[in-house]
Design an enzyme around this catalytic site. Structure first.
Site, PDB file in Angstrom:
ATOM      1  N   GLU A  26      50.039  13.613  52.886  1.00  0.00           N
ATOM      2  CA  GLU A  26      50.573  14.785  52.222  1.00  0.00           C
ATOM      3  C   GLU A  26      49.471  15.460  51.401  1.00  0.00           C
ATOM      4  O   GLU A  26      48.882  14.843  50.510  1.00  0.00           O
ATOM      5  CB  GLU A  26      51.716  14.343  51.302  1.00  0.00           C
ATOM      6  CG  GLU A  26      52.280  15.428  50.433  1.00  0.00           C
ATOM      7  CD  GLU A  26      53.187  14.847  49.355  1.00  0.00           C
ATOM      8  OE1 GLU A  26      53.267  13.612  49.228  1.00  0.00           O
ATOM      9  OE2 GLU A  26      53.804  15.649  48.638  1.00  0.00           O
ATOM     10  N   ASP A  56      53.009  10.928  48.430  1.00  0.00           N
ATOM     11  CA  ASP A  56      53.137  10.549  47.027  1.00  0.00           C
ATOM     12  C   ASP A  56      54.510   9.951  46.757  1.00  0.00           C
ATOM     13  O   ASP A  56      55.489  10.305  47.397  1.00  0.00           O
ATOM     14  CB  ASP A  56      52.970  11.788  46.127  1.00  0.00           C
ATOM     15  CG  ASP A  56      51.543  12.318  46.167  1.00  0.00           C
ATOM     16  OD1 ASP A  56      50.638  11.529  46.519  1.00  0.00           O
ATOM     17  OD2 ASP A  56      51.347  13.506  45.861  1.00  0.00           O
ATOM     18  N   ASP A  76      56.749  10.551  44.763  1.00  0.00           N
ATOM     19  CA  ASP A  76      57.532  11.415  43.883  1.00  0.00           C
ATOM     20  C   ASP A  76      58.547  12.183  44.728  1.00  0.00           C
ATOM     21  O   ASP A  76      58.690  11.926  45.923  1.00  0.00           O
ATOM     22  CB  ASP A  76      56.613  12.366  43.101  1.00  0.00           C
ATOM     23  CG  ASP A  76      55.787  13.256  44.024  1.00  0.00           C
ATOM     24  OD1 ASP A  76      56.055  13.267  45.250  1.00  0.00           O
ATOM     25  OD2 ASP A  76      54.870  13.930  43.522  1.00  0.00           O
ATOM     26  N   ASP A 116      58.675  15.286  45.831  1.00  0.00           N
ATOM     27  CA  ASP A 116      58.155  16.029  46.968  1.00  0.00           C
ATOM     28  C   ASP A 116      57.682  15.102  48.080  1.00  0.00           C
ATOM     29  O   ASP A 116      57.841  15.393  49.265  1.00  0.00           O
ATOM     30  CB  ASP A 116      57.004  16.948  46.529  1.00  0.00           C
ATOM     31  CG  ASP A 116      57.536  18.163  45.770  1.00  0.00           C
ATOM     32  OD1 ASP A 116      58.758  18.414  45.861  1.00  0.00           O
ATOM     33  OD2 ASP A 116      56.742  18.828  45.085  1.00  0.00           O
TER      34      ASP A 116
END
Ligand code: TTJ
Length: 677
Positions: free
Chosen positions: A451, A542, A544, A546
């Site tokens: 990403e 990641d 998180d 997103d």
């Protein structure tokens, strides 16, 4: 009731006469013997096989007679018992097989049923016989193929009994006692001379009736005939089960959907007789993608569908389209839903009762009666339209499901075009952003789907370029407010991924693929894995919101359009650490909160904690050591269940509702990758 006595006496004397005259056969007797002898000579012609299927078929043949009696409205309970010696007893509480003389055969009703081929159907009071379809060879066939068969009829306070051996009466029909019950009981011992299997050494092995096989069919029979109580017992293992469903096929649909999430409750159910045809349907949509429609004619499963299925499907497509338009649930400019769109996730039973079913096709499992199509269609249209009007909330959800299905279909169509184009291009054009590895053996190669460009940069520097390729995916896709499945394929990143991985549809399916569903529908097995360029496809995002978003998107993509990759265990999720804890010379990477606490407890106060907000924050060597080095990393292999779950929540994530999205991400940390290591 009162005038049956003289008749009975008459039968017994007739039976005695037949016995007394010994070889004095009438012409019709000879026909009968030839008939039953023919069954023993070619049993396969009558029951399909002399293996396990044929053996169980015998039980169904007998049970069908009792079910007919139930359909006629005279029987409520049927019990099936597998006895200790592997014989089977079937008993019902119907009127009992007639014991008086049948003019045409000159024998009792009982003896006619058990010795005259195809005689069974002539005695039914009911209009819709189970017999006459796939089964329906009759009790005489069971008798012919049984070493011994004993029938008892409970009628007029008497017990009538007759025994047969390999189809031949062993004495006449006799009164053996008195009773206050009504019904028929038949016990038969399948003939070992007829029924057997062969083992690997081509030796004959005895076959016996199996619980599971009978249980499945008898349960189905109970579902198909609401209110009917069927008890199955197995004396060999002291087991007993009762099948009784007041909800009939609606209960069947609930049973089938037990492991699925229903979109509305309870199932839609209706039953109506029109022009002598009884149409009974139960339907319920679920969040699944497959359609499961089971059709029956006179309790017989019509595996190849036929006119009833066509009528049902036509009605479904029309009514849902009409409803969606009438209630402005779809735009005027939108095309109609296809049949597949409206059937996605549908579980349904269509059960019709027809007096003269015509079965067609290779296996005679398709209903041919033309009139049944229009009748099923009109009944379904009316009843379904009514139901939708009365249940607007559920109706809206059903339409929403169809909208979703249509989007997926359009997406699949685009993907198909895309993948075909790719196959024409061969491997000559790899995406510019791909940092490929030098090894060309897919078995040794890995590709990291990373990403963001900055994380991609770290990964490119940190990797082992011999066998590790890096494809950075820009996070832009995340910013699209409401990404429709179609948008996935408009997306340059996904196109790059298809090209980099070498996702190519198998040749033969490309040529002949006449399936209207499109080539890359769920369950597609049409990805040519021999063209895959890496046997480890590692999603590295990641930890998180997103990151979980793009991970879900990728999993959904693999689940729907490249499922074989998941099934073969080629798809992984990388596990980057969340924290780095340092104290003096000691460095610990923590992959979850739990580990962090443990490390902090050990190292104490003065430890320095670094929280990685993203992969891009890691040094290339750090990324290698913690996440990419096969010696030290942890990968989570993606299962079909993981991906299916991702697929399921796709809409939730893609939707605008922030609440559910956040809740989902919190609830699905396991997909996000915070594993215990
Ligand atoms: C037929 O019409 C007159 C009244 O009796 C009807 C009849 O035959 N009922 C009936 C047959 N109930 N049960 C059977 C039956 C049950 C078993 C277990 C086996 C056979 C061959 C028939």
């Amino acid at each position: 009731m009162t005038n049956t006595k003289p008749k009975t006496a008459q039968i017994e004397s007739q039976a005695d006469q037949a016995g007394a005259t010994g070889g004095g056969y009438t012409a019709s007797t000879i026909d009968v013997l030839e008939g039953l002898e023919a069954v023993r000579v070619r049993p396969g012609m009558y029951i399909g096989s002399t293996g396990p299927r044929g053996l169980h078929h015998l039980v169904y043949e007998i049970v069908d007679n009792s079910v007919d009696e139930a359909l006629a409205g005279y029987c409520k309970n049927i019990s099936v018992t597998i006895n200790e010696d592997d014989s089977v007893t079937v008993e019902d509480d119907g009127r009992g097989i007639p014991v008086d003389i049948v003019e045409k055969t000159g024998k009792s009703g009982v003896e006619t049923v058990f010795t005259v081929l195809h005689a069974g159907g002539k005695f039914g009071g009911g209009v819709y016989k189970v017999s006459g379809g796939l089964h329906g060879v009759g009790a005489s066939v069971v008798n012919a193929l049984s070493e011994k068969l004993e029938v008892e009829v409970f009628r007029d306070n008497k017990v009538y009994q007759q025994v047969y051996r390999r189809g031949q009466p062993d004495g006449g029909l006799k009164v053996t006692g008195s009773t206050d019950k009504r019904g028929t009981r038949v016990t038969f011992w399948p003939d070992d001379e007829i029924f057997h299997d062969v083992n690997e050494d081509n030796e004959r092995v005895k076959i016996v009736v199996e619980w599971d096989v009978l249980a499945t069919r008898l349960r189905e029979m109970a579902f198909l005939n609401k209110g009917l109580r069927i008890t199955l017992s197995d004396r060999r293992q002291n087991k007993s089960e009762e099948y009784h469903y007041e909800g009939g096929i609606a209960s069947y649909v609930e049973y089938l959907n037990n492991t699925r999430t229903a979109i509305h409750k309870p199932p839609i159910y209706f039953e109506m007789e029109r022009e002598g045809v009884v149409v009974e349907c139960a339907l319920q949509w679920t969040d699944m993608y497959a359609e499961s429609i089971y059709t029956f004619v006179n309790n017989i499963n019509t595996h190849d569908g036929g006119t009833h299925l066509t009528g049902f499907r036509n009605a479904l497509t029309r009514v849902i389209n009409d409803y969606a338009r009438k209630n402005a649930l779809i735009k005027e400019s939108d095309a109609n839903f296809t049949g597949e769109d409206v059937r996605e996730g549908l579980t349904a039973i269509v059960s019709v009762k027809v007096s003269d079913p015509q079965f067609e096709g290779q296996t005679k499992e398709r209903l041919g009666n033309r009139e049944v199509q229009g009748i099923t269609q009109s009944v379904t249209s009316e009843k379904l339209a009514d139901w939708l009007e009365l249940n607007p909330k559920a109706a809206k959800d059903i339409v929403a499901k169809a909208i979703q299905a249509r989007q997926a279909r359009e997406a699949a169509h685009k993907a198909k075009v895309l993948v075909r184009r790719q196959s024409a291009l061969e491997n000559s054009s790899l995406p510019g952003k791909l940092a490929d590895c030098s090894d060309r053996d897919p078995g040794r190669c890995e590709i990291y789907l990373v990403e963001g460009d900055s994380a991609g940069g770290s990964a490119k520097q940190g990797r082992n370029r011999t066998f590790q390729a890096i494809l950075p995916l820009r996070g832009k896709i995340l910013n699209v407010e409401r990404v429709q499945p179609t948008k996935i394929y408009d997306n340059a990143e996904v196109q790059a991924m298809i090209q980099a991985l070498g996702l190519v549809v198998k040749e033969e399916e490309e040529e002949g693929g006449g399936k209207s569903t499109g080539l890359l529908r769920p369950n597609a097995e049409n990805i040519d894995l021999s063209r895959l360029r890496y046997h480890k496809v590692i999603i590295m995002t990641d930890a998180d919101v997103d990151g979980s978003h793009i991970r879900t998107l990728l999993l959904t993509f693999f689940f729907r359009y490249a499922r074989p990759l998941i099934e073969h265990g080629y798809v992984y999720i990388a596990q980057p650490p969340l924290y780095k804890v340092e104290k003096g010379k000691r460095v610990e990477y923590c992959y979850n909160e739990h580990k962090l606490e443990a490390v902090l407890a050990e190292l104490g106060e003065k430890a320095v904690i670094q929280r990685f907000k993203g992969l891009g924050e890691m040094m290339p060597e750090q990324l290698w050591e913690t996440t990419m080095n096969p010696e030290t990393r942890t990968l989570k292999k993606v299962t079909v269940e993981d991906a299916s779950e991702a697929d399921h929540i796709f809409d939730l994530l893609m939707g605008e509702a922030v609440g559910p999205r956040r809740e989902f991400i919190e609830a699905n940390a396991h997909l996000v990758g915070n594993l215990d290591v």
